[in-house]
Design an enzyme around this catalytic site. Structure first.
Site, short mmCIF file in Angstrom:
data_model
loop_
_atom_site.label_atom_id
_atom_site.label_comp_id
_atom_site.label_asym_id
_atom_site.label_seq_id
_atom_site.Cartn_x
_atom_site.Cartn_y
_atom_site.Cartn_z
N MET A 271 35.99 35.98 40.69
CA MET A 271 35.54 37.37 40.82
C MET A 271 34.92 37.58 42.18
SD MET A 271 35.22 40.38 39.64
CE MET A 271 34.46 41.72 40.57
N GLU A 272 35.38 38.66 42.86
CA GLU A 272 35.10 38.87 44.27
C GLU A 272 33.78 39.56 44.57
OE1 GLU A 272 37.72 42.44 42.93
OE2 GLU A 272 37.58 40.30 42.53
N GLU A 306 40.00 35.90 47.00
CA GLU A 306 38.68 36.50 46.81
C GLU A 306 38.04 36.90 48.13
OE1 GLU A 306 38.12 37.23 43.75
OE2 GLU A 306 39.87 36.03 43.20
#
Length: 855
Positions: A271-272, A306
């Site tokens: 998750m970025e 990401e």
């Protein structure tokens, strides 16, 4: 102002700054906090509406620009996930307002919002960590907020935490002081303006790497205790990604620092979050000395993906969730460009051609969807996280880049990011920016690929004279039972032809039903979709295909073009438009193929045929697999050579898989078992790229002894890759009792919830386990739903296309009709349609393999 849908917030007030203080209690699994939000009023209002879910809100205070404050009442709507704040007086339009809320909630184990997970360190100690996961709309589960991507604001976060825990967030800590009662108060620097889904923090007993200077940006890797030695590779990749992307975009990294954090239990791959990127452990931590090339490549591409989001998604963000495809598709494109620069020997663009096939397969269904479609409620955005967003979206961007030229495309992207920095956009803003730089009709070209489902089949035939070729386009569908929709695309067609013994190239935008291309002299052979960058299939006339295959293919076509030829002919077999013998002939024309991605296009159909074949055909299929893979295996052998390429190492794993699993080669199975046993004390006995296929072969052929040997490896795993490899290999068991034991494991504590669904899915996708695994799933569905979060339960159902028995398929339809499956959008329809197509394929091919593949 137009009235918004009930699940959307009014556009009458806009936040500008959050000051958020939180006190998580990991022992009691609760948190409490307060938030002060500065906001502007666009038009006079009598109430404020924010998002809140599963929170209690105890106190609300509203302050006006002149310093007056008043208490306000709040009402919570759990269905719409909103908090409606009734104002004592009307607030006129203006800036400088503030609302303060005090709230509390629970730390769950649902892998969303603020959630807890546990892990056991090497010394046997159990540890608890807390981490956030907010995309698409779960920040509201932690604090009341304007939880939509368009409401960008800055965030100043303070955490009151146990003094023994490491606390990481979007920006660096600017103060860290005692707070009493064994706690401390950590305050973090304020972020850039960003959407709420990017707010993040993690708490736990992490080990931190020393900061690395990545082009002026401090970079660290955070790991569970004792795993810091697995972080060095991530440091290298992360540093490269920051430097490469800053240069590519010609824009500095928009944050103050970046931490890459390994989370023991995580729903997604990564998750970025700005500056605090979270990952599954096997997507970040790796030991290069014992990892396969594909495992190293996966870590590199995920980190690159990401990091690309820091610009494309974080600096510039979609207005609403129907634009999430562009975030993910562009990050997919950039992960490949970044990784290709990091390690060119992997040839990741060729590998992406193999990954693209999954999107082509899905998009050939009548139940497919456009890449961009209207999203209502935020949870509907979950349907966007699929192969059509990542692989098709990335493919059409690559197709556009190749058509315009890489430098023109890059300048268009840089222009787009510069113009819209810190803002929100729609897809057309990107096309317009590239169009402005390139002078090409980009919006018109791309709309045909993004806003309609499907893709074209480009049919290539002889033209009216020997020096011409006729091209026709029509939608490709597996199910040809009804008339295909009338659709057309702007198809960028790059061609390479041998004309009078000389190679000529032409480029054409096929935007009508058909077109004729003329060359200087008669055409010897032609490759349409040169480079295989186009997101479409090609079908040559028998004469042109014969001329191309006589090349030979290894000399005439590049690897990605050979892969395209193999998978396009196979797709025609599935559609009933070509014979299995046609596909076998193309495979035979490859000769001793050594490219691993071309082999992926061979192994996939072989494994599907393994599901199809009955006992009349079983030996014919095995013999074909051994005949195809055997000569290549003789060349490669069990042991890696110092002089061989990385791609040869990858190919070794794919070839032995074909021999050991589909070919049921007894000598391969015996050697696999011997080498796996020796590798426990002598790691050199088994090349890293063979570990996964060998473990699968040992389980498939070794009975209880083989299953137990791999189970022991799983329990003794020392790297995240080993943990996943040996667990998933157990799903290859061929004996019902062993497969049942494997499936039962997913309901216990020995298997992490993040991994459990994939074990069931993989068991469903192998010949000996498909029916048993489905029956197990029917029996244990409630148990699985109770243990595994909804967003992961959906992964189990991804295995149903492999259920190719008509009676089992009927039971699947009955089950899905009576159960509320947690699948968003058309995904369930796609899986069911592909299952039905495979059932028809099996009925058509059973009993014919011996003649089609040769005795």
């Amino acid at each position: 102002m137009a009235e918004e849908p009930s699940y959307r917030l009014p556009r009458t007030a806009w936040p500008t700054r959050y000051r958020l203080e939180l006190a998580p209690d990991l022992g009691r699994s609760v948190f409490e906090g307060s938030v002060r939000v500065n906001f502007d009023v666009v038009e006079p209002i009598h109430e404020l509406v924010l998002n809140a879910a599963e929170l209690s809100i105890d106190e609300v205070t509203v302050r006006t620009p002149d310093g007056r404050s008043s208490r306000a009442s709040v009402s919570l709507d759990e269905q719409e996930q909103t908090a409606r704040i009734a104002l004592a007086d009307e607030l006129p339009a203006g800036s400088g307002y503030e609302v303060e809320l005090r709230f509390a909630g629970a730390i769950t184990e649902h892998l969303r919002g603020l959630y807890r997970s546990t892990f056991v360190s090497d010394d046997g100690t159990e540890h608890v960590i807390a981490s956030t996961q907010f995309e698409p709309a779960d920040a509201r589960r932690l604090f009341p907020c304007w939880d939509e991507p368009e409401f960008k604001a800055t965030f100043a976060l303070t955490l009151i935490v146990d003094e023994t825990l490491v606390a990481l967030a979007n920006e660096a800590a600017v103060s860290d002081e005692p707070a009493g009662d064994g706690r401390r108060r950590v305050t973090f620097a304020e972020t850039m303006p960003m959407s709420t889904y990017l707010v993040a923090f993690v708490l736990g007993p992490f080990d931190l790497s020393d900061p690395v200077d990545a082009g002026g940006v401090p970079l660290r890797v955070a790991v569970p205790p004792g795993k810091l030695h697995l972080a060095r590779y991530a440091e290298r990749v992360g540093s490269h990604a920051l430097r490469f992307l800053s240069q590519y975009f010609d824009i500095p990294y928009p944050g103050g620092k970046i931490d890459h954090v390994a989370i023991p239990n995580f729903a997604f791959g990564a998750m970025e979050n700005l500056g605090c990127v979270t990952y599954r452990e096997n997507a970040l931590l790796v030991d290069p000395a014992v990892a396969s090339q594909l495992e190293l490549q996966r870590v590199a591409t995920v980190i690159a993906h990401e990091t690309a989001h820091m610009w494309f998604g974080n600096l510039v963000t979609m207005k609403w969730w129907d634009g999430i495809w562009l975030n993910e598709a562009f990050a997919t494109f950039m992960e490949l460009a970044t990784t290709d620069a990091f390690h060119p020997a992997w040839q990741v663009w060729t590998s992406f051609g193999a990954a693209k096939e999954a999107a082509l397969a899905t998009d050939a269904l009548r139940s497919s969807r456009p890449v961009e479609f209207s999203v209502g409620r935020p949870e509907e955005a979950e349907a966007m996280f699929d192969v059509l967003t990542y692989q098709k979206g990335g493919s059409v961007l690559r197709m556009l880049e190749q058509y315009l030229g890489p430098e023109t495309f890059r300048k268009g992207i840089s222009h787009y990011l510069s113009v819209h920095a810190h803002a929100n956009t729609e897809t057309t803003d990107l096309w317009d920016a590239i169009e402005e730089v390139s002078g090409e009709p980009v919006r018109a070209i791309m709309d045909s690929w993004i806003r309609q489902a499907g893709y074209p089949l480009v049919t290539v035939e002889e033209g009216p004279d020997p020096a011409s070729i006729r091209l026709r386009q029509s939608r490709f569908l597996y199910d040809r039972s009804g008339a295909p929709p009338e659709q057309s695309w702007g198809v960028p067609v790059n061609m390479r032809a041998s004309v009078g013994g000389r190679v000529q190239r032409q480029r054409l935008l096929l935007d009508g039903d058909e077109s004729t291309v003329s060359f200087d002299e008669p055409v010897d052979w032609i490759v349409v979709n040169e480079g295989a960058w186009g997101f479409y299939r090609v079908r040559y006339s028998p004469n042109l295909l014969g001329r191309l295959a006589a090349g030979p293919l290894g000399e005439v076509c590049h690897p990605l073009e050979r892969l395209g030829l193999v998978v396009d002919v196979w797709a025609s077999v599935v559609a009933g438009e070509a014979s299995l013998a046609d596909w076998a002939a193309v495979v035979g024309a490859l000769g001793e193929e050594i490219d691993p991605d071309v082999w992926s296009g061979i192994v996939g159909p072989l494994e599907l045929l393994d599901l199809v074949a009955d006992e009349r055909d079983r030996e014919a299929l095995r013999a074909f697999a051994r005949r195809t893979a055997g000569p290549v295996w003789e060349r490669l052998g069990w042991d890696a050579r110092a002089s061989e390429t990385d791609r040869e190492r990858i190919c070794r794993g794919r070839v032995v898989r074909a021999l050991g699993l589909v070919g049921a080669d007894r000598s391969v199975a015996a050697e696999a078992a011997a080498r796996l046993a020796r590798s426990a004390s002598d790691p050199g006995a088994l090349a890293p790229d063979l570990l996964t296929p060998v473990a699968e072969i040992v389980v498939a052929s070794g009975g209880e002894d083989g299953w137990n040997a791999v189970l022991q490896r799983y329990r003794q795993s020392r790297t995240p890759q080993d943990k996943v490899r040996y667990l998933f290999a157990l799903s290859k068991a061929t004996e019902p009792e062993l497969l049942s034991r494997t499936l039962d494991m997913v309901l216990g504590a020995e298997v992490r919830t993040q991994d459990a669904p994939f074990v069931v899915q993989l068991a469903m996708m192998q010949r000996h386990g498909s029916t048993l695994a489905w029956e197990w799933l029917e029996q244990h569905w409630d148990d699985l739903e109770e243990r595994v979060p909804n967003l992961l339960v959906a992964r189990v159902v991804e295995g149903i296309p492999a259920l190719m028995d008509a009676d089992v398929a009927a039971s699947v339809h009955a089950f899905t009709d009576t159960h509320d499956l947690p699948l968003r959008g058309p995904r369930l329809d796609q899986l069911l349609e592909r299952m039905d197509i495979n059932v028809v394929l099996a009925q058509r091919l059973r009993g014919t393999l011996r003649d089609a593949l040769g005795a």
